[in-house]
Design a protein around this motif. Structure first.
Motif, PDB file in Angstrom:
ATOM      1  N   ILE A   1      42.371   6.092  69.038  1.00 37.32           N
ATOM      2  CA  ILE A   1      41.333   6.119  67.705  1.00 37.32           C
ATOM      3  C   ILE A   1      41.141   7.503  67.216  1.00 37.32           C
ATOM      4  N   HIS A   2      41.035   8.397  68.443  1.00 41.69           N
ATOM      5  CA  HIS A   2      40.747   9.977  67.728  1.00 41.69           C
ATOM      6  C   HIS A   2      41.913  10.610  67.152  1.00 41.69           C
ATOM      7  N   ALA A   3      43.212   9.994  67.935  1.00 35.51           N
ATOM      8  CA  ALA A   3      44.208  10.370  67.415  1.00 35.51           C
ATOM      9  C   ALA A   3      44.674  10.039  65.784  1.00 35.51           C
ATOM     10  N   TYR A   4      44.156   8.844  65.652  1.00 34.83           N
ATOM     11  CA  TYR A   4      44.539   8.174  64.410  1.00 34.83           C
ATOM     12  C   TYR A   4      43.382   9.000  63.269  1.00 34.83           C
ATOM     13  N   TRP A   5      42.040   9.101  63.553  1.00 33.98           N
ATOM     14  CA  TRP A   5      41.132   9.690  62.722  1.00 33.98           C
ATOM     15  C   TRP A   5      41.658  11.192  62.549  1.00 33.98           C
TER      16      TRP A   5
ATOM     17  N   ARG B   1      44.865  14.274  56.498  1.00 34.48           N
ATOM     18  CA  ARG B   1      45.711  13.910  55.165  1.00 34.48           C
ATOM     19  C   ARG B   1      44.587  13.980  54.101  1.00 34.48           C
ATOM     20  N   THR B   2      43.529  13.591  54.430  1.00 28.28           N
ATOM     21  CA  THR B   2      42.290  13.648  53.501  1.00 28.28           C
ATOM     22  C   THR B   2      42.153  14.726  53.100  1.00 28.28           C
ATOM     23  N   GLN B   3      42.076  15.771  54.049  1.00 25.06           N
ATOM     24  CA  GLN B   3      41.537  17.130  53.582  1.00 25.06           C
ATOM     25  C   GLN B   3      42.747  17.818  52.689  1.00 25.06           C
TER      26      GLN B   3
ATOM     27  N   ALA C   1      44.691  16.005  50.711  1.00 29.54           N
ATOM     28  CA  ALA C   1      44.399  15.074  49.374  1.00 29.54           C
ATOM     29  C   ALA C   1      43.272  15.748  48.703  1.00 29.54           C
ATOM     30  N   LYS C   2      42.341  15.953  49.422  1.00 28.56           N
ATOM     31  CA  LYS C   2      41.004  16.518  48.826  1.00 28.56           C
ATOM     32  C   LYS C   2      41.118  17.588  47.972  1.00 28.56           C
ATOM     33  N   ALA C   3      41.969  18.710  48.596  1.00 25.16           N
ATOM     34  CA  ALA C   3      42.162  19.741  48.056  1.00 25.16           C
ATOM     35  C   ALA C   3      42.845  19.524  46.958  1.00 25.16           C
ATOM     36  N   GLN C   4      43.955  18.998  46.841  1.00 27.77           N
ATOM     37  CA  GLN C   4      44.726  18.572  45.766  1.00 27.77           C
ATOM     38  C   GLN C   4      43.991  17.964  44.564  1.00 27.77           C
ATOM     39  N   TYR C   5      42.893  16.965  44.835  1.00 29.26           N
ATOM     40  CA  TYR C   5      42.058  16.411  44.005  1.00 29.26           C
ATOM     41  C   TYR C   5      41.078  17.474  43.332  1.00 29.26           C
ATOM     42  N   ASP C   6      40.497  18.224  44.075  1.00 25.42           N
ATOM     43  CA  ASP C   6      39.795  19.151  43.784  1.00 25.42           C
ATOM     44  C   ASP C   6      40.462  20.099  42.487  1.00 25.42           C
TER      45      ASP C   6
ATOM     46  N   ASP D   1      42.314   9.170  32.045  1.00 22.26           N
ATOM     47  CA  ASP D   1      43.357   9.984  32.999  1.00 22.26           C
ATOM     48  C   ASP D   1      42.651  10.680  34.132  1.00 22.26           C
ATOM     49  N   LYS D   2      41.475  10.405  34.455  1.00 21.82           N
ATOM     50  CA  LYS D   2      40.713  10.928  35.342  1.00 21.82           C
ATOM     51  C   LYS D   2      41.572  10.832  36.591  1.00 21.82           C
ATOM     52  N   PRO D   3      41.472  12.114  37.634  1.00 18.20           N
ATOM     53  CA  PRO D   3      41.873  12.062  38.910  1.00 18.20           C
ATOM     54  C   PRO D   3      41.497  11.012  39.561  1.00 18.20           C
ATOM     55  N   THR D   4      42.287  10.277  40.444  1.00 22.01           N
ATOM     56  CA  THR D   4      41.542   9.414  41.624  1.00 22.01           C
ATOM     57  C   THR D   4      41.272  10.080  42.826  1.00 22.01           C
ATOM     58  N   SER D   5      40.058   9.961  43.246  1.00 21.30           N
ATOM     59  CA  SER D   5      39.836  10.602  44.436  1.00 21.30           C
ATOM     60  C   SER D   5      40.504  10.011  45.703  1.00 21.30           C
ATOM     61  N   PRO D   6      40.813  10.721  46.779  1.00 22.26           N
ATOM     62  CA  PRO D   6      41.760  10.045  47.866  1.00 22.26           C
ATOM     63  C   PRO D   6      40.713   9.199  48.648  1.00 22.26           C
ATOM     64  N   LEU D   7      41.644   8.110  49.114  1.00 25.50           N
ATOM     65  CA  LEU D   7      40.794   7.130  50.028  1.00 25.50           C
ATOM     66  C   LEU D   7      40.276   7.792  51.224  1.00 25.50           C
ATOM     67  N   PRO D   8      38.966   7.411  51.491  1.00 24.64           N
ATOM     68  CA  PRO D   8      38.350   8.058  52.766  1.00 24.64           C
ATOM     69  C   PRO D   8      38.885   7.159  53.894  1.00 24.64           C
TER      70      PRO D   8
END
Length: 552
Positions: free
Chosen positions: A113-117, A123-125, A127-132, A188-195
């Motif tokens: 679970i920790h490894a997956y998290w 990944r989300t970090q 994606a979040k940087a690209q989204y920002d 065309d607003k950017p979509t936030s990455p999935l949490p």
């Protein structure tokens, strides 16, 4: 031996309807049943128990906690009597001394679970940087287009005010084009990455739980730690209703000045291991709110017997033939254990991936097979009868009333791991769940049962003697009756006698004489460490000192 419960007729709600059948609720102290040895749940709990050489109940607790965490936003179970849909969230508390390998067991189940998290967080970090970055550009473009629309609208209004029909069409067209461009841009607003969807905390204050849920957009939260002292000391004792709501799936509507809305509606599984001293400080006392609010009554609690002193290493066999045979056997056992653990990791990863892609509305609802329903009704009625005066749960009606739901939750978790997160739960799975919950219930009743004044005296004096033992080995009884915590002397003597009967101390009478040399009342000496090798020098000094005091 485990009773079979053949059911040929629909269950009756009468508590006397099952007198002709073997009991569905195991007796107090019965051995618990994890399931068939061929079942995956039995295999993983047994493999981790043997590998860690830890108490089996701790391994089962950690397994249920980890599985509940990954299932609680995907699976619910139906209660037979009213059709209510129950979450599979659990509150689990394990008590074990230092060195019982609590962390080893917890890490074995939580590692995938920790490894997956960690992977998902990376990944989300990114994606979040690209989204920002895209959102910053999008916001600047929106501001420019809104400015263009504002200018075009102003020009149109000025043209309309001048009543210049020749330029009015061109001005209206310019305004329409600017407005269309803005609408296209808004679509065309950017979509936030999935949490990540799943949140894991090991130490958190009650106030920070809602903030963490809101900021991280999680829909399944686990409070999981093998060292629960900080969590239990950070105010959760006074606000344990947060855990109750997460357990029951109840929405929390919370608004605070300066914080705004902090409401949430997600399941919370709690699985913490603590040392006995921490548990005593957290759960004892007349003002124990965790018992008063029903949090402890909802727990799968265990304080299992220690395995320390029995965790031996295997010696090499002298015979080469035996050595090779054992080596092959150990290698096969090791390979089997690795396969079992790999299967567990794959199941955890699959469930977490499903959580990331599935909608919260698309939850599986597990139901009981007809035979399992009959078993549940029978066990429910037997549990209800045990709440009568003079019966097993007379002093634990709050705890006993939660057991039928606990059976269903544990059965749903075992079924989901052994089979799938759909279908009907069998009678065998429910029977294993009832047996396990009964074992945890025995631990709860044994730990939290009301104690008599005599037992309180014994515990008090034993704590006092444990402190004395750090500095002294032999003492006269007179010292403890005079300086100890119990009054009058008769109470102290009774507690000392019980401790000696239990082997915690040894009482020895020694003859003595008064200052005139006449025979006096014997001195009773106490050995505070009777299981250690005798120290004749310390004994002689302590006895002579006691005799000198007796002659004064």
């Amino acid at each position: 031996m485990y009773h079979q419960n053949p059911i040929s007729a629909p269950p009756s709600h009468s508590p006397y309807a099952y007198t002709h059948r073997p009991p569905a609720l195991p007796a107090q102290g019965d051995n618990y049943h994890v399931g068939p040895e061929s079942s995956p749940f039995y295999a993983i709990t047994e493999a981790i128990t043997k590998e860690a050489q830890a108490p089996n109940l701790l391994s089962i607790q950690a397994a249920l906690g980890a599985m509940s965490l990954v299932l609680q936003d995907q699976v619910r179970v139906e209660r037979p009597n009213d059709g209510a849909s129950l979450p599979v969230s659990l509150i689990i508390i394990g008590v074990a001394r230092s060195g019982e390998r609590k962390s080893t067991v917890m890490n074995a189940y939580m590692e995938p679970i920790h490894a997956y998290w960690a992977r998902e967080r990376e990944r989300t970090q990114k994606a979040k940087a690209q989204y920002d970055s895209r959102l910053t550009v999008w916001n600047k473009t929106r501001s420019k287009l809104m400015n263009d629309v504002s200018k075009a609208d102003a020009a149109r209004l000025r043209t309309k005010a001048r009543k210049d029909s020749a330029d009015l069409g061109a001005a209206a067209l310019a305004y329409q084009q600017a407005n269309d461009a803005l609408q296209l841009h808004m679509e065309d607003k950017p979509t936030s990455p999935l949490p990540i969807n799943i949140g894991i905390l090991s130490d958190v204050t009650p106030q920070a739980i809602s903030k963490f849920i809101k900021e991280n957009h999680v829909r399944s939260l686990g409070i999981m730690t093998a060292e629960g002292e900080e969590f239990l000391s950070n105010g959760i004792k006074q606000q344990s209703s947060i855990l109750n709501k997460g357990y029951s799936g109840e929405a929390t509507n919370r608004y605070r000045a300066g914080e705004g809305e902090q409401s949430y509606d997600i399941p919370i599984t709690t699985c913490i291991f603590v040392q006995p001293e921490v548990a005593h400080n957290a759960f004892s006392g007349p003002k124990n709110l965790m018992r008063a609010t029903g949090t402890l009554a909802r727990t799968l609690f265990a304080y299992p017997a220690s395995t320390q002193g029995t965790r031996f290493l295997n010696k090499d066999e002298i015979s080469v033939k035996k050595f090779v045979a054992n080596l092959l056997q150990d290698d096969k056992s090791y390979q089997d254990t690795q396969k079992i653990k790999e299967k567990y990791c794959q199941w955890i990863t699959k469930r977490l991936a499903h959580s990331s892609s599935a909608s919260i509305e698309k939850m599986s609802l597990l139901t009981l097979k007809k035979e399992a329903q009959a078993l549940w009704y029978q066990a429910f009625n037997e549990c209800e009868m045990h709440m009568r005066p003079g019966n097993r749960y007379e002093a634990f009606t709050d705890h006993a009333s939660k057991l039928p739901d606990q059976w269903l939750r544990v059965a749903a978790i075992i079924h989901s791991y052994n089979h799938a997160t759909s279908g009907e739960i069998s009678k065998e799975t429910l029977f294993a769940a009832i047996s396990l919950v009964n074992a945890f219930s025995d631990e709860f009743v044994r730990t939290f049962r009301p104690i008599s004044n005599e037992e309180k005296d014994i515990f008090t004096l034993q704590g006092y003697i444990d402190r004395l033992r750090q500095h002294s080995r032999y003492l006269p009884r007179r010292y403890i009756t005079s300086c100890g915590p119990l009054r009058p002397t008769a109470r102290c003597n009774a507690a000392l006698f019980t401790l000696s009967q239990q082997g915690h101390i040894t009482l020895s009478e020694c003859s003595t004489r008064n200052s005139q040399g006449r025979q006096a009342r014997p001195i009773t000496m106490i050995d505070l460490a009777p299981h250690s090798s005798p120290d004749y020098h310390a004994w002689k000094n302590a006895l002579n000192h006691a005799r000198s005091l007796n002659q004064r």
